[in-house]
Design a protein around this motif. Structure first.
Motif, PDB file in Angstrom:
ATOM      1  N   GLU A   6     -56.227 -86.679 -57.492  1.00 29.44           N
ATOM      2  CA  GLU A   6     -56.371 -87.620 -56.999  1.00 29.44           C
ATOM      3  C   GLU A   6     -56.146 -87.416 -55.510  1.00 29.44           C
ATOM      4  O   GLU A   6     -55.712 -86.314 -55.238  1.00 29.44           O
ATOM      5  CB  GLU A   6     -55.507 -89.003 -57.146  1.00 29.44           C
ATOM      6  CG  GLU A   6     -55.279 -89.380 -58.561  1.00 29.44           C
ATOM      7  CD  GLU A   6     -54.364 -88.600 -59.514  1.00 29.44           C
ATOM      8  OE1 GLU A   6     -54.036 -89.168 -60.328  1.00 29.44           O
ATOM      9  OE2 GLU A   6     -53.912 -87.543 -59.208  1.00 29.44           O
ATOM     10  N   SER A   7     -56.834 -88.268 -54.378  1.00 27.12           N
ATOM     11  CA  SER A   7     -56.792 -88.054 -53.051  1.00 27.12           C
ATOM     12  C   SER A   7     -56.867 -89.440 -52.288  1.00 27.12           C
ATOM     13  O   SER A   7     -57.527 -90.278 -53.054  1.00 27.12           O
ATOM     14  CB  SER A   7     -57.607 -86.876 -52.556  1.00 27.12           C
ATOM     15  OG  SER A   7     -58.778 -87.316 -52.808  1.00 27.12           O
ATOM     16  N   GLY A   9     -54.728 -91.043 -50.585  1.00 36.23           N
ATOM     17  CA  GLY A   9     -53.306 -92.073 -50.246  1.00 36.23           C
ATOM     18  C   GLY A   9     -53.059 -91.675 -48.827  1.00 36.23           C
ATOM     19  O   GLY A   9     -53.304 -91.092 -48.019  1.00 36.23           O
ATOM     20  N   LEU A  20     -59.326 -94.422 -52.504  1.00 35.27           N
ATOM     21  CA  LEU A  20     -58.675 -93.238 -53.603  1.00 35.27           C
ATOM     22  C   LEU A  20     -59.720 -92.625 -54.187  1.00 35.27           C
ATOM     23  O   LEU A  20     -60.743 -93.329 -54.596  1.00 35.27           O
ATOM     24  CB  LEU A  20     -57.668 -93.770 -54.262  1.00 35.27           C
ATOM     25  CG  LEU A  20     -56.472 -94.475 -53.769  1.00 35.27           C
ATOM     26  CD1 LEU A  20     -55.467 -94.994 -55.081  1.00 35.27           C
ATOM     27  CD2 LEU A  20     -55.949 -93.642 -52.749  1.00 35.27           C
ATOM     28  N   THR A 121     -51.415 -89.948 -56.148  1.00 38.28           N
ATOM     29  CA  THR A 121     -51.569 -89.993 -54.768  1.00 38.28           C
ATOM     30  C   THR A 121     -50.647 -91.335 -54.367  1.00 38.28           C
ATOM     31  O   THR A 121     -50.542 -92.386 -54.789  1.00 38.28           O
ATOM     32  CB  THR A 121     -52.749 -90.044 -54.251  1.00 38.28           C
ATOM     33  OG1 THR A 121     -52.958 -89.985 -52.711  1.00 38.28           O
ATOM     34  CG2 THR A 121     -53.494 -91.394 -54.692  1.00 38.28           C
ATOM     35  N   GLN A 122     -49.760 -91.097 -53.164  1.00 39.52           N
ATOM     36  CA  GLN A 122     -48.714 -91.936 -52.797  1.00 39.52           C
ATOM     37  C   GLN A 122     -49.528 -92.824 -51.575  1.00 39.52           C
ATOM     38  O   GLN A 122     -50.276 -92.612 -50.800  1.00 39.52           O
ATOM     39  CB  GLN A 122     -47.625 -91.428 -52.028  1.00 39.52           C
ATOM     40  CG  GLN A 122     -46.766 -92.373 -51.371  1.00 39.52           C
ATOM     41  CD  GLN A 122     -45.953 -93.261 -52.257  1.00 39.52           C
ATOM     42  OE1 GLN A 122     -45.337 -92.452 -53.070  1.00 39.52           O
ATOM     43  NE2 GLN A 122     -45.896 -94.369 -52.123  1.00 39.52           N
TER      44      GLN A 122
END
Length: 127
Positions: A6-7, A9, A20, A121-122
Motif C-alpha cells: 500500500e501507498s 497515505g 491510496l 499505510t497510515q
C-alpha cells in the motif's frame, strides 16, 4: 510469492482527499476480489470496501458511502481507494487484502482474518 504494498497515505485536513494504491505482485489481482480495511487506534479492524473480479461490482461500508471509491487498473495490477471529504474519524492504518475469492464473500461475511495482507499505510485526518 503474493505481495501487496500500500501507498498514498499521509496527513490531510478534514474535507481533503487522498488516493491510496495497492500494488499486487506474485499473482494476477484482476482474477480475485480485492478489499480495503482500516484500523483506528484502540479499535478493531473494519472493512471499508471491496471490488469483485467477476463483474467489477463494489461494496462499501456505510460510513464511507458516497465519499470513497474503489477501483482497479488491471494493466498495473493495482487497486485504488479514492477518499474524498475525509473526516477525523477516517484516521487509521489502511490495509489492502485479498482472500482468494472472486465475489467479496469473505469481506462481506467478516471472515477476513486469513488471506494476504499488505503492511498498511497510515492516514491521518487532522487540522
Amino acid at each position: 510469492q503474493v505481495q501487496l504494498v500500500e501507498s498514498g497515505g499521509g496527513l490531510v485536513q478534514p474535507g481533503g482527499s487522498l488516493r491510496l494504491s495497492c500494488a499486487a505482485s506474485g499473482f494476477t489481482s484482476e482474477y480475485y476480489s480485492m478489499s480495503w480495511f482500516r484500523q483506528a487506534p484502540g479499535k478493531e479492524r473494519e472493512g471499508v470496501s471491496c471490488i469483485k473480479s467477476s463483474d467489477g461490482s463494489t461494496y462499501y461500508a456505510d460510513f464511507v458511502k458516497g465519499r470513497f471509491t474503489i477501483s482497479r487498473d488491471n494493466t498495473k495490477n493495482t487497486v485504488y481507494l479514492q477518499m474524498n471529504s475525509l473526516k477525523p474519524e477516517d484516521t487509521g492504518v489502511y490495509y489492502c487484502a485479498t482472500h482468494g475469492d472472486t465475489e467479496c464473500y469473505y469481506y462481506r461475511s467478516g471472515q477476513a482474518d486469513f488471506g494476504s495482507w499488505g503492511q498498511g499505510t497510515q492516514v491521518t485526518v487532522s487540522s
